[in-house]
Motif scaffolding. Structure first.
Motif, PDB file in Angstrom:
ATOM      1  N   TYR A  18      -3.721   4.121  19.897  1.00  0.00           N
ATOM      2  CA  TYR A  18      -4.194   5.196  19.028  1.00  0.00           C
ATOM      3  C   TYR A  18      -4.575   4.584  17.687  1.00  0.00           C
ATOM      4  N   LYS A  19      -5.853   4.704  17.299  1.00  0.00           N
ATOM      5  CA  LYS A  19      -6.326   4.177  16.023  1.00  0.00           C
ATOM      6  C   LYS A  19      -6.374   5.302  15.007  1.00  0.00           C
ATOM      7  N   MET A  20      -5.819   5.016  13.820  1.00  0.00           N
ATOM      8  CA  MET A  20      -5.757   6.000  12.741  1.00  0.00           C
ATOM      9  C   MET A  20      -6.126   5.307  11.440  1.00  0.00           C
ATOM     10  N   GLY A  21      -7.417   5.143  11.195  1.00  0.00           N
ATOM     11  CA  GLY A  21      -7.856   4.440   9.997  1.00  0.00           C
ATOM     12  C   GLY A  21      -7.388   2.999  10.017  1.00  0.00           C
ATOM     13  N   THR A  22      -6.602   2.594   9.015  1.00  0.00           N
ATOM     14  CA  THR A  22      -6.106   1.217   8.926  1.00  0.00           C
ATOM     15  C   THR A  22      -4.798   1.014   9.682  1.00  0.00           C
ATOM     16  N   MET A  23      -4.366   2.023  10.424  1.00  0.00           N
ATOM     17  CA  MET A  23      -3.117   1.976  11.177  1.00  0.00           C
ATOM     18  C   MET A  23      -3.430   2.140  12.662  1.00  0.00           C
ATOM     19  N   THR A  24      -2.730   1.371  13.502  1.00  0.00           N
ATOM     20  CA  THR A  24      -2.891   1.464  14.949  1.00  0.00           C
ATOM     21  C   THR A  24      -1.516   1.543  15.603  1.00  0.00           C
ATOM     22  N   ALA A  25      -1.353   2.458  16.539  1.00  0.00           N
ATOM     23  CA  ALA A  25      -0.124   2.559  17.329  1.00  0.00           C
ATOM     24  C   ALA A  25      -0.444   2.211  18.777  1.00  0.00           C
ATOM     25  N   GLU A 118       5.183  10.754  21.137  1.00  0.00           N
ATOM     26  CA  GLU A 118       3.827  10.450  21.607  1.00  0.00           C
ATOM     27  C   GLU A 118       3.000  11.702  21.861  1.00  0.00           C
ATOM     28  N   ARG A 119       3.642  12.830  22.118  1.00  0.00           N
ATOM     29  CA  ARG A 119       2.861  14.056  22.357  1.00  0.00           C
ATOM     30  C   ARG A 119       2.136  14.513  21.091  1.00  0.00           C
ATOM     31  N   ASN A 120       2.557  14.011  19.911  1.00  0.00           N
ATOM     32  CA  ASN A 120       1.892  14.333  18.642  1.00  0.00           C
ATOM     33  C   ASN A 120       0.663  13.463  18.378  1.00  0.00           C
ATOM     34  N   MET A 121       0.505  12.377  19.109  1.00  0.00           N
ATOM     35  CA  MET A 121      -0.521  11.394  18.772  1.00  0.00           C
ATOM     36  C   MET A 121      -1.952  11.934  18.785  1.00  0.00           C
ATOM     37  N   PRO A 122      -2.383  12.729  19.758  1.00  0.00           N
ATOM     38  CA  PRO A 122      -3.768  13.232  19.699  1.00  0.00           C
ATOM     39  C   PRO A 122      -4.059  14.027  18.426  1.00  0.00           C
ATOM     40  N   SER A 123      -3.135  14.871  17.977  1.00  0.00           N
ATOM     41  CA  SER A 123      -3.390  15.642  16.756  1.00  0.00           C
ATOM     42  C   SER A 123      -3.327  14.760  15.516  1.00  0.00           C
ATOM     43  N   VAL A 125      -4.227  11.512  15.413  1.00  0.00           N
ATOM     44  CA  VAL A 125      -5.507  10.793  15.428  1.00  0.00           C
ATOM     45  C   VAL A 125      -6.627  11.695  14.918  1.00  0.00           C
ATOM     46  N   LYS A 126      -6.650  12.941  15.376  1.00  0.00           N
ATOM     47  CA  LYS A 126      -7.680  13.889  14.943  1.00  0.00           C
ATOM     48  C   LYS A 126      -7.616  14.107  13.436  1.00  0.00           C
ATOM     49  N   TRP A 127      -6.404  14.250  12.875  1.00  0.00           N
ATOM     50  CA  TRP A 127      -6.250  14.436  11.434  1.00  0.00           C
ATOM     51  C   TRP A 127      -6.828  13.240  10.672  1.00  0.00           C
ATOM     52  N   PHE A 128      -6.521  12.033  11.120  1.00  0.00           N
ATOM     53  CA  PHE A 128      -7.050  10.834  10.458  1.00  0.00           C
ATOM     54  C   PHE A 128      -8.572  10.781  10.552  1.00  0.00           C
TER      55      PHE A 128
END
Length: 134
Positions: A18-25, A118-123, A125-128
Motif C-alpha cells: 500500500y503506497k501512501m505518498g512518501t510512506m509504504t506499507a 489491514e482492513r483500514n488500508m484501502p480507506s 490509501v484513498k485519503w492519501f
C-alpha cells in the motif's frame, strides 16, 4: 491468501503493498491468516518525511522493530529513535506516530495485536491520494 493452518512464506519484497505518498506499507500476514490474533507489516518512509499522524488504538498493542535506518516514533509526548535491531512496544490507548527525520530511507516491522488493522488500508490509501497536494 493462505489458510490459517498453513505456513506463510514470503520472499523479500513480497506481500500486499500500500503506497501512501512518501510512506509504504507491506502486509505480510493479516487477520484472515492469523485468526485475528495479529497482523504483521513493514512500514517504510522516504527520507525527511512524516508518517500517518498522531493517533491511538483503543484495543490494540503495537510492536515496532527497526529493520533499516532510524525511525523516530512518538510515544505519548516523547519521540524515541528506533534504529535497526531496536524494539518498542506501544500499549493500547497510547498516542503514537512515526516519522523519518534523516536523509536515508527507514523501515520498521510492525506487529498489530490483535489483528485487523489491514482492513483500514484501502480507506487510508484513498485519503492519501485525495490529500497528496496539501
Amino acid at each position: 491468501m493462505k489458510e490459517k493452518d498453513e505456513p506463510i512464506v514470503l520472499k523479500t519484497n513480497e506481500g500486499r503493498t500500500y503506497k501512501m505518498g512518501t510512506m509504504t506499507a507491506v502486509f505480510k500476514a493479516d487477520e484472515d491468516e492469523t485468526s485475528n490474533k495479529y497482523s504483521i507489516s513493514e512500514w517504510w518512509l522516504e527520507p525527511n518525511s512524516e508518517g500517518p499522524g498522531a493517533h491511538q488504538h483503543e484495543e490494540n498493542d503495537e510492536i515496532f522493530y527497526g529493520i533499516e535506518g532510524t525511525t523516530s516514533i512518538l510515544v505519548g509526548v516523547k519521540w524515541i529513535d528506533i534504529e535497526k535491531g531496536a524494539f518498542l512496544r506501544i500499549p493500547a490507548k497510547t498516542i503514537h506516530d512515526f516519522a523519518n527525520r534523516t536523509d536515508e530511507k527507514c523501515g520498521v516491522l510492525n506487529f498489530f495485536i490483535p489483528g485487523g488493522f489491514e482492513r483500514n488500508m484501502p480507506s487510508i490509501v484513498k485519503w492519501f491520494e485525495e490529500n497528496e497536494n496539501e
